[in-house]
Write a protein that holds these residues in place. Sequence first.
Motif, PDB file in Angstrom:
ATOM      1  N   ASP A  44       0.814  -1.220   0.000  1.00 56.01           N
ATOM      2  CA  ASP A  44       0.000   0.000   0.000  1.00 56.01           C
ATOM      3  C   ASP A  44       0.843   1.263   0.000  1.00 56.01           C
ATOM      4  O   ASP A  44       0.462   2.272  -0.593  1.00 56.01           O
ATOM      5  CB  ASP A  44      -0.960   0.002   1.195  1.00 56.01           C
ATOM      6  N   LEU A  47       1.792   1.969  -3.494  1.00 55.41           N
ATOM      7  CA  LEU A  47       0.631   2.474  -4.232  1.00 55.41           C
ATOM      8  C   LEU A  47       0.389   3.953  -3.949  1.00 55.41           C
ATOM      9  O   LEU A  47      -0.012   4.701  -4.845  1.00 55.41           O
ATOM     10  CB  LEU A  47      -0.620   1.666  -3.875  1.00 55.41           C
ATOM     11  N   LYS A  72      -7.105   2.201  -2.715  1.00 56.35           N
ATOM     12  CA  LYS A  72      -6.459   0.898  -2.603  1.00 56.35           C
ATOM     13  C   LYS A  72      -7.467  -0.236  -2.454  1.00 56.35           C
ATOM     14  O   LYS A  72      -7.131  -1.385  -2.664  1.00 56.35           O
ATOM     15  CB  LYS A  72      -5.482   0.901  -1.431  1.00 56.35           C
ATOM     16  N   ARG A  78      -7.492   0.944  -7.993  1.00 57.04           N
ATOM     17  CA  ARG A  78      -6.222   0.341  -7.569  1.00 57.04           C
ATOM     18  C   ARG A  78      -5.422  -0.099  -8.790  1.00 57.04           C
ATOM     19  O   ARG A  78      -4.254   0.245  -8.936  1.00 57.04           O
ATOM     20  CB  ARG A  78      -6.477  -0.835  -6.639  1.00 57.04           C
TER      21      ARG A  78
END
Length: 91
Positions: A44, A47, A72, A78
């Motif tokens: 994460d 990301l 996410k 995502r």
Amino acid sequence: MKKTELMKEFQELEEEKQVHIDGIAWNSKKSEIQNAIECLKCPDELLEKYLIVLSLKYEKIGRLIAGNGDFKHHSHNRLYVFNTARQILAD
């Protein structure tokens, strides 16, 4: 790796991350499934950095995605952030 093995891994990762990615199903190409698996395996924190990269190149899109809540766990955002940021970095 066989397509059934990829789909099994994909489904396990979806359950583990509690994220559903739209557009990936048994009729998807192996490369699409592998890409979705890489996306689900992506931490994460990375990301978040990918969203920053996307926002620097496409400010309005980045703002829209960030404003939609937790991208996410979004079924489309995502994968979009993951693929778009990697493409930007590859250029």
